[in-house]
Scaffold this active site. Structure first.
Site, PDB file in Angstrom:
ATOM      1  N   PHE A   2       0.840  -1.185   0.000  1.00 19.53           N
ATOM      2  CA  PHE A   2       0.000   0.000   0.000  1.00 19.53           C
ATOM      3  C   PHE A   2       0.887   1.251   0.000  1.00 19.53           C
ATOM      4  O   PHE A   2       2.112   1.157   0.031  1.00 19.53           O
ATOM      5  CB  PHE A   2      -0.905  -0.004   1.233  1.00 19.53           C
ATOM      6  CG  PHE A   2      -1.669  -1.287   1.405  1.00 19.53           C
ATOM      7  CD1 PHE A   2      -2.876  -1.488   0.749  1.00 19.53           C
ATOM      8  CD2 PHE A   2      -1.171  -2.309   2.198  1.00 19.53           C
ATOM      9  CE1 PHE A   2      -3.576  -2.673   0.880  1.00 19.53           C
ATOM     10  CE2 PHE A   2      -1.861  -3.506   2.340  1.00 19.53           C
ATOM     11  CZ  PHE A   2      -3.065  -3.687   1.675  1.00 19.53           C
ATOM     12  N   SER A  40      -6.454  -7.880  -1.197  1.00 11.43           N
ATOM     13  CA  SER A  40      -5.949  -7.289   0.040  1.00 11.43           C
ATOM     14  C   SER A  40      -6.429  -5.858   0.170  1.00 11.43           C
ATOM     15  O   SER A  40      -6.339  -5.077  -0.785  1.00 11.43           O
ATOM     16  CB  SER A  40      -4.419  -7.312   0.061  1.00 11.43           C
ATOM     17  OG  SER A  40      -3.932  -8.633   0.088  1.00 11.43           O
ATOM     18  N   CYS A  47      -3.311  -5.116   6.949  1.00 12.75           N
ATOM     19  CA  CYS A  47      -3.634  -5.807   5.705  1.00 12.75           C
ATOM     20  C   CYS A  47      -4.599  -6.952   5.985  1.00 12.75           C
ATOM     21  O   CYS A  47      -4.319  -7.833   6.803  1.00 12.75           O
ATOM     22  CB  CYS A  47      -2.364  -6.345   5.054  1.00 12.75           C
ATOM     23  SG  CYS A  47      -2.655  -7.202   3.496  1.00 12.75           S
ATOM     24  N   THR A  49      -7.567  -9.784   4.095  1.00 15.51           N
ATOM     25  CA  THR A  49      -8.008 -10.447   2.877  1.00 15.51           C
ATOM     26  C   THR A  49      -9.529 -10.438   2.808  1.00 15.51           C
ATOM     27  O   THR A  49     -10.206 -10.796   3.777  1.00 15.51           O
ATOM     28  CB  THR A  49      -7.511 -11.900   2.846  1.00 15.51           C
ATOM     29  OG1 THR A  49      -6.082 -11.901   2.878  1.00 15.51           O
ATOM     30  CG2 THR A  49      -7.996 -12.621   1.597  1.00 15.51           C
ATOM     31  N   ALA A  67      -7.187 -13.091  12.460  1.00 16.05           N
ATOM     32  CA  ALA A  67      -6.710 -14.216  13.262  1.00 16.05           C
ATOM     33  C   ALA A  67      -6.244 -13.741  14.636  1.00 16.05           C
ATOM     34  O   ALA A  67      -6.113 -12.545  14.904  1.00 16.05           O
ATOM     35  CB  ALA A  67      -5.572 -14.927  12.537  1.00 16.05           C
ATOM     36  N   HIS A 105       1.671  -4.580   7.646  1.00 15.49           N
ATOM     37  CA  HIS A 105       2.104  -5.472   8.721  1.00 15.49           C
ATOM     38  C   HIS A 105       2.448  -4.613   9.937  1.00 15.49           C
ATOM     39  O   HIS A 105       3.529  -4.020  10.011  1.00 15.49           O
ATOM     40  CB  HIS A 105       3.322  -6.296   8.288  1.00 15.49           C
ATOM     41  CG  HIS A 105       3.050  -7.148   7.086  1.00 15.49           C
ATOM     42  ND1 HIS A 105       4.067  -7.679   6.312  1.00 15.49           N
ATOM     43  CD2 HIS A 105       1.891  -7.547   6.515  1.00 15.49           C
ATOM     44  CE1 HIS A 105       3.533  -8.376   5.327  1.00 15.49           C
ATOM     45  NE2 HIS A 105       2.220  -8.299   5.422  1.00 15.49           N
ATOM     46  N   THR A 150       4.600  12.105   7.889  1.00  8.28           N
ATOM     47  CA  THR A 150       5.993  12.503   8.083  1.00  8.28           C
ATOM     48  C   THR A 150       6.205  12.853   9.548  1.00  8.28           C
ATOM     49  O   THR A 150       5.439  13.623  10.132  1.00  8.28           O
ATOM     50  CB  THR A 150       6.347  13.711   7.209  1.00  8.28           C
ATOM     51  OG1 THR A 150       6.152  13.360   5.834  1.00  8.28           O
ATOM     52  CG2 THR A 150       7.794  14.123   7.420  1.00  8.28           C
TER      53      THR A 150
END
Length: 203
Positions: A2, A40, A47, A49, A67, A105, A150
Protein backbone atom coordinates in the site's frame (compact mmCIF):
# COMPACT_ATOMS: atom_id res chain seq x y z
CA UNK A 1 1.48 -3.45 -0.62
CA UNK A 2 0.00 0.00 0.00
CA UNK A 3 0.99 3.69 -0.05
CA UNK A 4 -0.59 4.98 3.16
CA UNK A 5 -2.96 7.24 1.19
CA UNK A 6 -6.45 6.59 2.57
CA UNK A 7 -9.02 6.29 -0.23
CA UNK A 8 -12.19 5.52 1.71
CA UNK A 9 -13.57 6.03 5.20
CA UNK A 10 -15.31 2.74 5.92
CA UNK A 11 -17.83 1.96 8.62
CA UNK A 12 -17.90 -1.27 10.60
CA UNK A 13 -21.32 -2.88 10.30
CA UNK A 14 -20.86 -6.07 12.32
CA UNK A 15 -18.15 -7.86 14.29
CA UNK A 16 -18.64 -11.56 15.02
CA UNK A 17 -16.54 -14.10 16.89
CA UNK A 18 -15.42 -17.09 14.79
CA UNK A 19 -13.17 -20.05 15.69
CA UNK A 20 -10.15 -18.39 14.03
CA UNK A 21 -10.71 -14.97 15.63
CA UNK A 22 -13.18 -12.34 14.40
CA UNK A 23 -15.16 -11.65 11.23
CA UNK A 24 -15.88 -8.02 10.38
CA UNK A 25 -18.26 -6.59 7.80
CA UNK A 26 -17.30 -3.11 6.57
CA UNK A 27 -19.43 -0.66 4.59
CA UNK A 28 -17.45 0.95 1.78
CA UNK A 29 -17.77 3.40 -1.09
CA UNK A 30 -15.65 1.03 -3.21
CA UNK A 31 -17.37 -0.76 -6.07
CA UNK A 32 -16.85 -4.32 -4.86
CA UNK A 33 -17.17 -5.61 -8.43
CA UNK A 34 -13.73 -4.11 -9.10
CA UNK A 35 -11.88 -6.44 -6.73
CA UNK A 36 -11.96 -10.19 -6.17
CA UNK A 37 -12.45 -12.43 -3.17
CA UNK A 38 -8.91 -12.80 -1.84
CA UNK A 39 -7.95 -9.19 -2.57
CA UNK A 40 -5.95 -7.29 0.04
CA UNK A 41 -7.35 -4.15 1.65
CA UNK A 42 -5.67 -2.10 4.37
CA UNK A 43 -8.16 -1.65 7.21
CA UNK A 44 -6.91 0.89 9.76
CA UNK A 45 -3.41 0.01 8.60
CA UNK A 46 -3.79 -3.75 8.91
CA UNK A 47 -3.63 -5.81 5.70
CA UNK A 48 -6.75 -7.98 5.47
CA UNK A 49 -8.01 -10.45 2.88
CA UNK A 50 -11.51 -10.00 1.46
CA UNK A 51 -13.57 -13.14 2.17
CA UNK A 52 -17.01 -11.93 1.06
CA UNK A 53 -18.42 -8.86 -0.68
CA UNK A 54 -21.52 -7.33 -2.25
CA UNK A 55 -22.90 -4.21 -3.86
CA UNK A 56 -26.34 -3.55 -2.39
CA UNK A 57 -28.96 -0.81 -2.63
CA UNK A 58 -28.37 0.30 0.97
CA UNK A 59 -24.58 0.31 0.62
CA UNK A 60 -21.63 -1.77 -0.57
CA UNK A 61 -19.73 -3.94 1.89
CA UNK A 62 -16.98 -6.51 2.23
CA UNK A 63 -15.95 -8.93 4.98
CA UNK A 64 -12.54 -9.73 6.45
CA UNK A 65 -11.38 -12.23 9.05
CA UNK A 66 -8.79 -11.43 11.73
CA UNK A 67 -6.71 -14.22 13.26
CA UNK A 68 -5.60 -14.41 16.90
CA UNK A 69 -2.15 -12.90 16.19
CA UNK A 70 -3.71 -9.89 14.46
CA UNK A 71 -6.05 -9.39 17.40
CA UNK A 72 -3.15 -9.56 19.84
CA UNK A 73 -0.82 -7.15 18.01
CA UNK A 74 -3.20 -4.49 16.68
CA UNK A 75 -6.27 -2.47 17.61
CA UNK A 76 -8.52 -4.81 15.62
CA UNK A 77 -9.58 -6.53 18.86
CA UNK A 78 -11.32 -3.27 19.83
CA UNK A 79 -13.30 -2.80 16.60
CA UNK A 80 -17.00 -2.18 17.20
CA UNK A 81 -20.09 -1.71 15.00
CA UNK A 82 -20.50 1.93 13.98
CA UNK A 83 -16.78 2.67 14.14
CA UNK A 84 -15.12 4.40 11.17
CA UNK A 85 -11.85 3.00 9.82
CA UNK A 86 -9.32 4.10 7.21
CA UNK A 87 -9.34 1.97 4.05
CA UNK A 88 -6.91 1.62 1.16
CA UNK A 89 -6.91 -0.87 -1.69
CA UNK A 90 -3.63 -2.52 -2.63
CA UNK A 91 -1.17 -0.68 -4.85
CA UNK A 92 -1.22 -1.34 -8.58
CA UNK A 93 2.03 -1.33 -10.54
CA UNK A 94 2.39 1.96 -12.35
CA UNK A 95 0.09 3.84 -9.96
CA UNK A 96 1.19 7.09 -8.34
CA UNK A 97 3.05 6.52 -5.07
CA UNK A 98 1.72 9.46 -3.08
CA UNK A 99 2.85 8.32 0.37
CA UNK A 100 5.49 5.67 1.02
CA UNK A 101 5.65 1.90 0.65
CA UNK A 102 3.50 0.29 3.34
CA UNK A 103 3.05 -3.45 3.87
CA UNK A 104 0.07 -3.44 6.20
CA UNK A 105 2.10 -5.47 8.72
CA UNK A 106 1.66 -3.61 12.00
CA UNK A 107 4.74 -3.48 14.25
CA UNK A 108 2.96 -2.37 17.41
CA UNK A 109 0.46 -0.01 18.98
CA UNK A 110 1.42 3.61 19.64
CA UNK A 111 -0.50 5.68 22.19
CA UNK A 112 -1.66 9.26 21.68
CA UNK A 113 -0.19 11.29 24.57
CA UNK A 114 -0.95 14.82 23.34
CA UNK A 115 -3.29 16.56 20.89
CA UNK A 116 -3.14 20.28 20.15
CA UNK A 117 -5.60 21.86 17.70
CA UNK A 118 -4.31 24.83 15.69
CA UNK A 119 -6.14 26.95 13.07
CA UNK A 120 -4.46 25.19 10.13
CA UNK A 121 -3.29 21.89 11.60
CA UNK A 122 -3.50 19.44 14.49
CA UNK A 123 -0.42 18.35 16.41
CA UNK A 124 -0.29 14.79 17.73
CA UNK A 125 2.36 13.32 19.99
CA UNK A 126 2.65 9.56 20.47
CA UNK A 127 4.50 7.13 22.66
CA UNK A 128 5.92 4.29 20.60
CA UNK A 129 6.46 0.72 21.77
CA UNK A 130 10.08 0.44 22.92
CA UNK A 131 10.99 -2.14 20.26
CA UNK A 132 9.89 0.17 17.42
CA UNK A 133 11.53 3.39 18.65
CA UNK A 134 14.93 2.78 16.94
CA UNK A 135 13.18 2.75 13.54
CA UNK A 136 11.47 6.13 14.02
CA UNK A 137 13.49 9.11 12.75
CA UNK A 138 12.86 12.83 12.51
CA UNK A 139 11.52 13.74 9.03
CA UNK A 140 11.17 10.04 8.24
CA UNK A 141 7.99 8.25 7.17
CA UNK A 142 5.63 6.25 9.33
CA UNK A 143 2.23 4.62 8.84
CA UNK A 144 -0.30 5.28 11.61
CA UNK A 145 -3.73 3.62 11.30
CA UNK A 146 -2.88 3.15 7.63
CA UNK A 147 -2.05 6.83 7.02
CA UNK A 148 1.36 7.75 5.59
CA UNK A 149 2.73 10.58 7.73
CA UNK A 150 5.99 12.50 8.08
CA UNK A 151 7.52 12.50 11.55
CA UNK A 152 7.96 16.01 12.91
CA UNK A 153 10.20 15.31 15.91
CA UNK A 154 11.51 12.44 18.03
CA UNK A 155 12.48 12.32 21.71
CA UNK A 156 13.18 8.86 23.09
CA UNK A 157 9.95 6.87 22.82
CA UNK A 158 8.00 10.02 21.92
CA UNK A 159 7.42 11.24 18.38
CA UNK A 160 5.07 13.77 16.82
CA UNK A 161 3.27 14.62 13.57
CA UNK A 162 1.24 17.54 12.22
CA UNK A 163 -1.95 16.81 10.27
CA UNK A 164 -3.46 19.22 7.74
CA UNK A 165 -7.24 19.81 7.47
CA UNK A 166 -7.58 17.61 4.37
CA UNK A 167 -6.15 14.59 6.19
CA UNK A 168 -8.49 15.21 9.11
CA UNK A 169 -11.47 15.42 6.71
CA UNK A 170 -10.86 12.15 4.83
CA UNK A 171 -9.58 9.90 7.64
CA UNK A 172 -10.43 8.93 11.20
CA UNK A 173 -7.86 11.36 12.62
CA UNK A 174 -10.42 14.01 13.53
CA UNK A 175 -11.79 11.49 16.08
CA UNK A 176 -8.46 10.52 17.65
CA UNK A 177 -7.57 11.85 21.11
CA UNK A 178 -5.27 11.33 24.09
CA UNK A 179 -5.20 7.72 25.26
CA UNK A 180 -6.19 6.18 21.91
CA UNK A 181 -4.19 3.24 20.60
CA UNK A 182 -2.91 3.58 17.03
CA UNK A 183 -1.65 0.87 14.67
CA UNK A 184 2.00 1.67 13.89
CA UNK A 185 4.10 0.38 10.99
CA UNK A 186 7.68 1.56 10.70
CA UNK A 187 9.22 2.51 7.38
CA UNK A 188 10.31 -0.53 5.36
CA UNK A 189 13.66 1.02 4.45
CA UNK A 190 14.44 1.73 8.13
CA UNK A 191 13.63 -1.88 8.97
CA UNK A 192 16.04 -3.30 6.40
CA UNK A 193 18.77 -0.76 7.19
CA UNK A 194 18.64 -1.74 10.86
CA UNK A 195 18.85 -5.43 9.95
CA UNK A 196 21.86 -4.87 7.73
CA UNK A 197 23.58 -2.90 10.50
CA UNK A 198 23.38 -5.94 12.78
CA UNK A 199 25.99 -7.71 10.64
CA UNK A 200 29.61 -6.47 10.55
CA UNK A 201 31.31 -6.14 7.20
CA UNK A 202 33.56 -9.08 6.34
CA UNK A 203 36.32 -9.52 3.80
Amino acid sequence: MFTGIVTDLGEILTVDDIPAGKRTRIRTAYDTETFDIGASISCAGVCHTVTKKANEADGNWFEVESAAETLALTTVSKWRAGQKINLERSLKLGAELGGHLVLGHVDGIATVVKREDHPDSVYFQFEAPRETAPFIAKKGSIALDGTSLTINDVDGLLFSVFLIPHTLDVTTWSERDVGDGINLEVDMIARYAARLAEFPKTG
